[in-house]
Design a protein around this motif. Structure first.
Motif, PDB file in Angstrom:
ATOM      1  N   VAL A  35       0.853  -1.189   0.000  1.00 43.67           N
ATOM      2  CA  VAL A  35       0.000   0.000   0.000  1.00 43.67           C
ATOM      3  C   VAL A  35       0.887   1.235   0.000  1.00 43.67           C
ATOM      4  O   VAL A  35       1.859   1.307   0.754  1.00 43.67           O
ATOM      5  N   SER A  36       0.569   2.180  -0.857  1.00 41.93           N
ATOM      6  CA  SER A  36       1.253   3.475  -0.763  1.00 41.93           C
ATOM      7  C   SER A  36       0.240   4.550  -0.394  1.00 41.93           C
ATOM      8  O   SER A  36      -0.916   4.512  -0.827  1.00 41.93           O
ATOM      9  N   ILE A  37       0.690   5.459   0.477  1.00 38.18           N
ATOM     10  CA  ILE A  37      -0.135   6.590   0.897  1.00 38.18           C
ATOM     11  C   ILE A  37       0.641   7.859   0.562  1.00 38.18           C
ATOM     12  O   ILE A  37       1.777   8.042   1.034  1.00 38.18           O
ATOM     13  N   ASN A  38       0.061   8.690  -0.279  1.00 36.33           N
ATOM     14  CA  ASN A  38       0.719   9.941  -0.710  1.00 36.33           C
ATOM     15  C   ASN A  38       2.152   9.660  -1.196  1.00 36.33           C
ATOM     16  O   ASN A  38       3.103  10.333  -0.811  1.00 36.33           O
ATOM     17  N   ASP A  39       2.275   8.643  -2.037  1.00 33.90           N
ATOM     18  CA  ASP A  39       3.550   8.269  -2.676  1.00 33.90           C
ATOM     19  C   ASP A  39       4.626   7.813  -1.691  1.00 33.90           C
ATOM     20  O   ASP A  39       5.823   7.905  -1.967  1.00 33.90           O
ATOM     21  N   GLU A  40       4.205   7.323  -0.528  1.00 36.59           N
ATOM     22  CA  GLU A  40       5.138   6.679   0.410  1.00 36.59           C
ATOM     23  C   GLU A  40       4.561   5.301   0.746  1.00 36.59           C
ATOM     24  O   GLU A  40       3.350   5.148   0.855  1.00 36.59           O
TER      25      GLU A  40
ATOM     26  N   ARG B 173      12.026  -5.135  -5.589  1.00 32.51           N
ATOM     27  CA  ARG B 173      12.022  -5.496  -4.173  1.00 32.51           C
ATOM     28  C   ARG B 173      11.690  -4.305  -3.276  1.00 32.51           C
ATOM     29  O   ARG B 173      11.258  -4.496  -2.131  1.00 32.51           O
ATOM     30  N   CYS B 174      11.902  -3.091  -3.757  1.00 34.68           N
ATOM     31  CA  CYS B 174      11.446  -1.911  -2.999  1.00 34.68           C
ATOM     32  C   CYS B 174       9.927  -1.966  -2.804  1.00 34.68           C
ATOM     33  O   CYS B 174       9.404  -1.558  -1.777  1.00 34.68           O
ATOM     34  N   VAL B 175       9.230  -2.444  -3.827  1.00 37.08           N
ATOM     35  CA  VAL B 175       7.766  -2.443  -3.829  1.00 37.08           C
ATOM     36  C   VAL B 175       7.231  -3.708  -3.161  1.00 37.08           C
ATOM     37  O   VAL B 175       6.344  -3.652  -2.318  1.00 37.08           O
ATOM     38  N   PHE B 176       7.786  -4.848  -3.563  1.00 40.44           N
ATOM     39  CA  PHE B 176       7.336  -6.142  -3.044  1.00 40.44           C
ATOM     40  C   PHE B 176       8.518  -6.775  -2.320  1.00 40.44           C
ATOM     41  O   PHE B 176       9.445  -7.251  -2.964  1.00 40.44           O
ATOM     42  N   LEU B 239       5.838   5.105  -7.812  1.00 39.44           N
ATOM     43  CA  LEU B 239       6.419   4.189  -6.834  1.00 39.44           C
ATOM     44  C   LEU B 239       7.492   4.902  -6.024  1.00 39.44           C
ATOM     45  O   LEU B 239       8.413   5.484  -6.603  1.00 39.44           O
ATOM     46  N   PRO B 240       7.389   4.841  -4.703  1.00 36.80           N
ATOM     47  CA  PRO B 240       8.478   5.387  -3.885  1.00 36.80           C
ATOM     48  C   PRO B 240       9.689   4.454  -3.910  1.00 36.80           C
ATOM     49  O   PRO B 240       9.590   3.297  -4.311  1.00 36.80           O
ATOM     50  N   VAL B 241      10.820   4.985  -3.472  1.00 32.60           N
ATOM     51  CA  VAL B 241      12.011   4.159  -3.270  1.00 32.60           C
ATOM     52  C   VAL B 241      12.014   3.736  -1.805  1.00 32.60           C
ATOM     53  O   VAL B 241      11.622   4.500  -0.935  1.00 32.60           O
TER      54      VAL B 241
END
Lengths: 68, 269
Positions: A35-40, B173-176, B239-241
């Motif tokens: 899950v991302s919230i506000n791109d985090e 892997r950052c995401v999953f 996608l964040p890092v």
């Protein structure tokens, strides 16, 4: 409060947690969703304690293993 | 190197594009792309990259063509059933474009072979059908500083993202963080997949490889593109890092590729 869930603006009760949201949205295999919230990234082990606030932008990122 | 008349004709629709031109086409001819998995994703990716004149294309898969593959794996034909997938893929690719080199690797990727396999290639396409392989490819590409395209398809849905080293963009892997337990998340063997989904998403993977090689446009770095064919909706999700990522984070704990337990889908199909 209003949240933007996967690009759609929706109305939810105040104090909603990520776990409750996953339940309301009937997310498949919620324990394996990022899950991302506000791109985090929301902390994966803490969905039940993560409280959403008005205006939050939430995305569900699903495992997709197929390629076969 | 000057183009032959045949090459000028074959690649004329590329060369006429200002974003490609003679220079871009030359880059494609000089480039090397490895496709891991000759299935639903790998088939269209391999066809388009061969047609585009990617000079060297590696294709890795240990399986044989099965009748149940043909609904979506358009590089193989009915008469190929029983043949090694990499062999029938190579035959089709070479028939489309005899001037490219196709290297067939009849193997599954593993921690033992992946670093050697990817070493020679400029871009890697993950067309595998299971999570252990997807994490292995991610880790190896991060460690070897190789750009790659991840994709997944199931039912009427697909997703893809592109990793480019030192771009500041997240890895898979950052995401999953880690693969789900075997059978926790349905595979396309269990849940099905609409045939054209491989065509849509595998072609987008080929597009990312081509854009990377010619150095044009915006790649899907830092984004997950999702496609829902039922809703007919594409979404590009930022996608964040993860600074704590085990492989690409500030203090990585994964320093060499390793294998997760193989799941059923990996053993056949």
């Amino acid at each position: 409060m209003k949240l933007i869930i996967a690009g759609e603006k929706k109305e939810y009760k105040d104090g909603l947690t990520v776990s409750e949201l996953l339940d309301l949205e009937q997310v498949e295999t919620p324990q394996y969703v990022t899950v991302s919230i506000n791109d985090e990234f929301a902390q994966s082990g803490a969905f039940a304690e993560t409280i959403l606030k008005d205006g939050d932008v939430v995305e569900f990122l699903y495992f997709m293993g197929g390629g076969c | 190197m000057a183009f032959s008349n045949e090459q000028l004709a074959r690649y004329s629709r590329h060369i006429i594009l200002s974003e490609v031109g003679v220079k871009g086409q030359q880059r494609l001819l000089n480039s090397k792309v490895l496709i891991i998995g000759a299935g639903g994703l790998g088939a269209p990716a391999a066809l388009y990259l061969a047609a585009a004149g990617v000079g060297t294309i590696g294709i890795a898969d240990a399986d044989e063509d099965d009748l149940s593959n043909l609904q979506r794996q358009v590089i193989h034909t009915t008469s190929d059933v029983g043949k090694a997938k990499v062999q029938s893929a190579k035959e089709t690719m070479t028939a489309i474009n005899p001037e490219i080199t196709v290297k067939a690797y009849r193997t599954f990727v593993s921690a033992d072979n992946i670093m050697n396999l990817i070493a020679d290639y400029d871009f890697i396409i993950d067309g595998t059908d299971n999570f252990p392989a997807k994490f292995l490819i991610n880790d190896a590409c991060v460690l070897a500083k190789k750009p790659f395209s991840h994709a997944g398809i199931i039912r009427f849905k697909g997703q893809l993202m592109t990793y480019v080293p030192e771009s500041g963009a997240p890895c898979y892997r950052c995401v999953f963080k880690q693969p789900p337990p075997p059978d926790a998340v349905p595979t396309c063997r269990q849940a099905g997949v609409i045939g054209a989904m491989g065509g849509v998403i595998g072609s987008l993977q080929a597009m990312e490889a081509v854009k990377y090689i010619i150095g044009t446009g915006d790649l899907l770095t830092g984004y997950l593109l999702t496609y829902d064919a039922i809703k007919m909706e594409f979404r590009k999700i930022k996608l964040p890092v993860d600074k704590n990522c085990a492989v690409c984070g500030d203090y990585p704990t994964i320093l060499a590729p390793f294998d997760y337990e193989q799941t059923e889908c990996n053993l056949k199909n």
